[in-house]
Design an enzyme around this catalytic site. Structure first.
Site, short mmCIF file in Angstrom:
data_model
loop_
_atom_site.label_atom_id
_atom_site.label_comp_id
_atom_site.label_asym_id
_atom_site.label_seq_id
_atom_site.Cartn_x
_atom_site.Cartn_y
_atom_site.Cartn_z
NE ARG A 116 78.01 73.03 31.70
CZ ARG A 116 77.30 72.26 30.62
NH1 ARG A 116 77.40 71.13 30.44
NH2 ARG A 116 76.54 72.98 29.90
CG HIS A 160 79.66 74.10 28.31
ND1 HIS A 160 79.12 75.27 27.93
CD2 HIS A 160 78.72 73.15 27.71
CE1 HIS A 160 78.00 75.45 27.47
NE2 HIS A 160 77.78 73.81 27.17
CG ASP A 167 74.83 75.72 26.34
OD1 ASP A 167 75.38 75.45 25.41
OD2 ASP A 167 74.66 75.14 27.55
CG HIS A 231 76.62 73.02 22.57
ND1 HIS A 231 76.74 72.49 23.73
CD2 HIS A 231 77.81 72.93 22.02
CE1 HIS A 231 77.93 71.95 24.14
NE2 HIS A 231 78.78 72.23 23.08
#
Length: 583
Positions: A116, A160, A167, A231
């Site tokens: 992310r 992330h 995930d 997660h």
């Protein structure tokens, strides 16, 4: 594959972050509550050594929620310009191992998020601090106020962003490769205690599913975050003090796939579908299905779906004749009446070569059947009809006219010369040796077609099953079922002498006669059309339209099989091929 070199600025940044941590632990500076995480100066995936997981495990299902609107923010999140799962190489390789371990159990992974970018985390913070829109509350945080999400659920620093967290969900697949998500007790990104991995209020099935996922992930080093069943972080993290802000953009591969998906759009969705294969330099660079193989049961098309090949079958019939010629069991220029003496005297001048090249002049058996023909005709029935016919379209060898009759008779010649039934000869001499385990010449009452596609036709704007006709049981001209996976093995065998000798392949692929009376320019070999450097053949029968295109000099093959009467696939396959053509 060589590892991308991490740039010196990236290394220096990591070293600086480590120094900060060492100073804190030795008492040389005021100790922060948590180690400082630096932001890498990397601007590309290669610099950060981020790997697209789909390149390591293509069958992982990608459902990147933040690249779409089905997420707690209600919109595409900044930094997600493409639905791709990126992870640092050790984490990506570990996730691919999880996928491999699940395959024997009929399971696979569904990815909701991976790496992310920092800018995405910042976008999350702006969303949670904006007390306005709460349109997603009912689905994602029904029991909490938006402000309560800050901290425990949405934080200013995310694991992330360090490239080792994912995930993940779990799918159960049946024998047709149709997959459904397992019940985990909550959907992904549900904010609340019920999403806690060990929440006591879920049922036994949900608990077992969560445990199955946890065991699979932990077996390769992923640790679960207890507040969220989905997660997981790979331990030890490759860069625990370094986060990245490289945007997730469309790679050349994903841009190419987008172009292909656009070309295949008519086949996609809840409609009769297709399977597409692109082989380039011996690699399957595209291998996937679109739409439905079976509309009645909602089964999706895939690489293992078996379609009735129709006239693409003719190349296999030609190969059986060439194999028997290599065995010395027959000659290419044998008179057809040597093998099928019940044919009338007018057929005396016809040879096996004439049948292979559509230059026999035989009358089309379809025109001899009549509209009131009962049941399905088979190859032997074609011979019965032709045995009564006392005329030809033209003298043998004097012209070209595409002939299903000729290839139906060739299958009978194979049976006479080999002493085996035609399906058994195909299985013994071609399919089994090449590992084409799901390919067969289908006979009612014989082995069933695995992962079978059923033909459909558009009737007044609605798709109707139109899988069989009175001519669908004839084998020599079009009765083989196969998949793109098995046809990849067939294609590979056409490059060397693993099946046919060099001389036999030269005969099959050489221009024996000019094609006339068609809308395209080509010559015909033995079961192949030849247009310059392109070897190809199409196949059309009720509910199916197929094509195989081969450019041996470029080591490029495109195969498109479909279980529908429209569109004609040649132009689409050619457009796909152009994306891979050498300049």
């Amino acid at each position: 594959m060589s590892r991308p070199v991490v740039s010196r600025p990236v290394v220096n940044s990591l070293r600086a972050a480590v120094v900060v941590l060492l100073l804190a632990t030795c008492g040389c500076a005021a100790a922060p509550s948590k180690p400082t995480v630096a932001t890498s100066p990397a601007t590309s995936e290669a610099q950060a050594d981020l790997v697209d997981v789909s390149t390591l495990a293509p069958d992982i299902e990608i459902d990147m929620r933040y690249a779409g609107t089905h997420n707690f923010t209600g919109g595409i999140v900044e930094g997600y310009d493409a639905p791709r799962c990126l992870l640092l190489r050790p984490a990506a390789e570990a996730l691919a191992k999880v996928q491999a371990s699940l395959r024997p159990h009929g399971m696979r992974l569904r990815v909701y998020d991976c790496y992310r970018p920092v800018r995405a985390v910042q976008a999350f913070m702006r969303w949670v601090d904006d007390g306005g829109s709460q349109a997603t509350k009912a689905e994602f945080y029904p029991d909490l106020e938006k402000a309560q999400l800050r901290g425990a659920y949405i934080a200013a620093v995310s694991g992330h962003s360090r490239g080792a967290t994912t995930d993940i969900g779990l799918l159960q697949c049946d024998i047709t490769a149709q997959c459904q998500p397992l019940d985990m007790g909550t959907p992904f990104d549900f904010f609340g205690a019920r999403a806690n991995t060990d929440f006591p209020g879920i049922n036994d099935t949900q608990r077992a599913n969560r445990q199955h996922l946890r065991v699979a992930m932990e077996s390769v080093g992923f640790a679960n975050y207890p507040m969220e069943w989905w997660h997981y972080t790979f331990k030890p993290e490759p860069t625990p003090l370094l986060q990245y802000d490289v945007p997730i953009i469309r790679s050349e591969t994903t841009m190419l796939q987008t172009k292909i998906d656009r070309l295949m759009q008519r086949y996609d969705g809840d409609v009769p579908g297709a399977s597409l294969l692109v082989l380039h330099n011996g690699e399957a660079v595209v291998r996937r299905g679109y739409g439905r193989a079976d509309m009645e049961r909602g089964i999706e098309a895939g690489p293992g779906t078996n379609y009735r090949l129709a006239s693409v079958s003719k190349q296999f019939t030609a190969a059986t004749i060439l194999l028997l010629a290599e065995d010395g069991k027959l000659g290419i220029d044998d008179p057809i009446r040597k093998w099928l003496p019940s044919l009338p005297p007018i057929a005396a001048g016809i040879t096996l070569r004439h049948l292979l090249t559509h230059t026999s002049g035989l009358v089309d058996y379809e025109d001899l059947m009549g509209d009131d023909y009962q049941g399905q005709i088979r190859d032997a029935g074609v011979l019965v009809l032709l045995a009564k016919e006392d005329k030809l379209y033209f003298a043998p060898g004097s012209a070209y006219r595409y002939s299903n009759s000729g290839y139906a008779l060739l299958s009978l010649v194979v049976e006479k010369a080999s002493g085996m039934e035609y399906p058994a000869f195909l299985q013994t001499r071609i399919f089994a040796p090449l590992g084409m385990h799901d390919t067969l010449a289908y006979v009612v009452g014989g082995p069933q077609v695995p992962q079978r596609a059923y033909g459909h036709s558009d009737v007044d704007g609605h798709w109707q099953r139109t899988d069989q006709s009175t001519t669908s049981a004839v084998l020599g001209d079009g009765g083989i079922y196969s998949s793109i996976d098995d046809l990849a093995r067939w294609d590979a065998a056409l490059y060397d002498d693993s099946l046919l000798s060099d001389a036999s392949r030269a005969l099959a692929f050489s221009p024996q006669v000019k094609v006339t009376g068609e809308t395209y320019q080509a010559f015909y070999g033995f079961g192949w059309r030849i247009s310059g450097d392109l070897l190809w053949h199409s196949g059309e029968t009720i509910g199916f339209r197929n094509v195989i295109l081969r450019w041996p000099k470029q080591h490029l093959t495109v195969i498109l099989l479909s279980n529908r009467n429209d569109p004609e696939p040649y132009a689409t396959a050619l457009d796909v091929a152009k994306l891979f053509m050498a300049d």
